[in-house]
Design a protein around this motif. Structure first.
Motif, PDB file in Angstrom:
ATOM      1  N   GLU A 113      60.085 -60.525 -30.636  1.00  0.00           N
ATOM      2  CA  GLU A 113      59.799 -59.530 -31.666  1.00  0.00           C
ATOM      3  C   GLU A 113      59.717 -58.127 -31.047  1.00  0.00           C
ATOM      4  N   LEU A 114      59.132 -58.028 -29.863  1.00  0.00           N
ATOM      5  CA  LEU A 114      59.055 -56.732 -29.168  1.00  0.00           C
ATOM      6  C   LEU A 114      60.443 -56.167 -28.894  1.00  0.00           C
ATOM      7  N   SER A 115      61.395 -57.043 -28.631  1.00  0.00           N
ATOM      8  CA  SER A 115      62.739 -56.572 -28.289  1.00  0.00           C
ATOM      9  C   SER A 115      63.542 -56.146 -29.517  1.00  0.00           C
ATOM     10  N   LEU A 123      53.829 -66.656 -27.322  1.00  0.00           N
ATOM     11  CA  LEU A 123      54.094 -65.484 -26.493  1.00  0.00           C
ATOM     12  C   LEU A 123      55.596 -65.194 -26.449  1.00  0.00           C
ATOM     13  N   ASP A 124      56.419 -66.240 -26.357  1.00  0.00           N
ATOM     14  CA  ASP A 124      57.875 -66.046 -26.355  1.00  0.00           C
ATOM     15  C   ASP A 124      58.353 -65.428 -27.667  1.00  0.00           C
ATOM     16  N   LEU A 126      56.596 -63.537 -29.666  1.00  0.00           N
ATOM     17  CA  LEU A 126      56.148 -62.148 -29.680  1.00  0.00           C
ATOM     18  C   LEU A 126      57.045 -61.289 -28.792  1.00  0.00           C
ATOM     19  N   ARG A 127      57.402 -61.787 -27.631  1.00  0.00           N
ATOM     20  CA  ARG A 127      58.302 -61.013 -26.749  1.00  0.00           C
ATOM     21  C   ARG A 127      59.645 -60.756 -27.435  1.00  0.00           C
ATOM     22  N   ASP A 147      56.944 -54.541 -22.539  1.00  0.00           N
ATOM     23  CA  ASP A 147      56.943 -55.996 -22.364  1.00  0.00           C
ATOM     24  C   ASP A 147      55.632 -56.508 -21.785  1.00  0.00           C
ATOM     25  N   GLU A 148      55.079 -55.757 -20.843  1.00  0.00           N
ATOM     26  CA  GLU A 148      53.846 -56.203 -20.200  1.00  0.00           C
ATOM     27  C   GLU A 148      52.627 -56.149 -21.120  1.00  0.00           C
ATOM     28  N   ASP A 149      52.777 -55.574 -22.321  1.00  0.00           N
ATOM     29  CA  ASP A 149      51.686 -55.548 -23.298  1.00  0.00           C
ATOM     30  C   ASP A 149      51.629 -56.812 -24.148  1.00  0.00           C
ATOM     31  N   ALA A 150      52.646 -57.637 -24.076  1.00  0.00           N
ATOM     32  CA  ALA A 150      52.770 -58.777 -24.986  1.00  0.00           C
ATOM     33  C   ALA A 150      51.540 -59.685 -24.963  1.00  0.00           C
ATOM     34  N   GLU A 151      51.053 -60.003 -23.801  1.00  0.00           N
ATOM     35  CA  GLU A 151      49.917 -60.919 -23.718  1.00  0.00           C
ATOM     36  C   GLU A 151      48.657 -60.311 -24.356  1.00  0.00           C
TER      37      GLU A 151
END
Length: 167
Positions: free
Chosen positions: A51-53, A45-46, A48-49, A12-16
């Protein structure tokens, strides 16, 4: 002595960092097609987050800096969609794109019932098309999106991916 690039699952901390790198990397595509409203440049950013999940996202790191990324999902039919393969411009042409592609293929094969890999790129994106062909992908279709953009769909069988990843 230089650092080596490592590839691992995104956190999660890689998103930015991923979003900033995505914005940098897609500038050339936007210029090539004359369209700065493409989704990679407008993604929040939201988004992308989220999408990460729901996707498998890998990052390439040089130390603590994210210098590459790729995303993948597998649908119910076993089609592994690979998207947003990005490499920092200063790191391009050193094999990192191919390494990221092989890594996502291997992870998708391990974690799912992937039968085929599929990705899309613009018809004028010659560097992308060369990389994908070199990695065993073949064009299977083209869809005209607008007067200036056609998306080329490329695929390969999942069994080919395991051979490429081990080479």
């Amino acid at each position: 002595m230089g650092m080596s690039v490592t590839i691992s699952a995104a956190a999660d901390e890689d998103a930015e960092q991923i979003l900033k790198l995505q914005y940098l990397c897609y500038q050339r595509e936007a210029e090539l097609y004359g369209d700065y409203g493409i989704e990679p440049l407008t993604q929040s950013l939201d988004d992308l987050r989220a999408e990460l999940s729901r996707s498998l996202v890998l990052v390439a790191r040089l130390g603590t800096e994210v210098v590459g990324s790729v995303r993948g999902t597998v649908d119910a039919d076993g089609i592994a969609g690979i998207a947003k393969l990005i490499v920092h411009p200063r790191m391009q042409r050193h094999g990192l794109g191919g390494r990221l592609l092989a890594a996502i293929e291997a992870r998708l094969a391990e974690e799912s019932e992937a039968k085929r890999y599929r990705l899309l790129t613009g018809h004028r994106s010659e560097g992308n098309l060369r990389l994908y062909r070199r990695c065993g992908y073949a064009p299977v279709g083209t869809e005209q999106i607008s007067r200036g953009l056609s998306l080329v769909t490329l695929e390969k069988g999942a069994e080919v991916g395991s051979l490429v990843a081990s080479a």
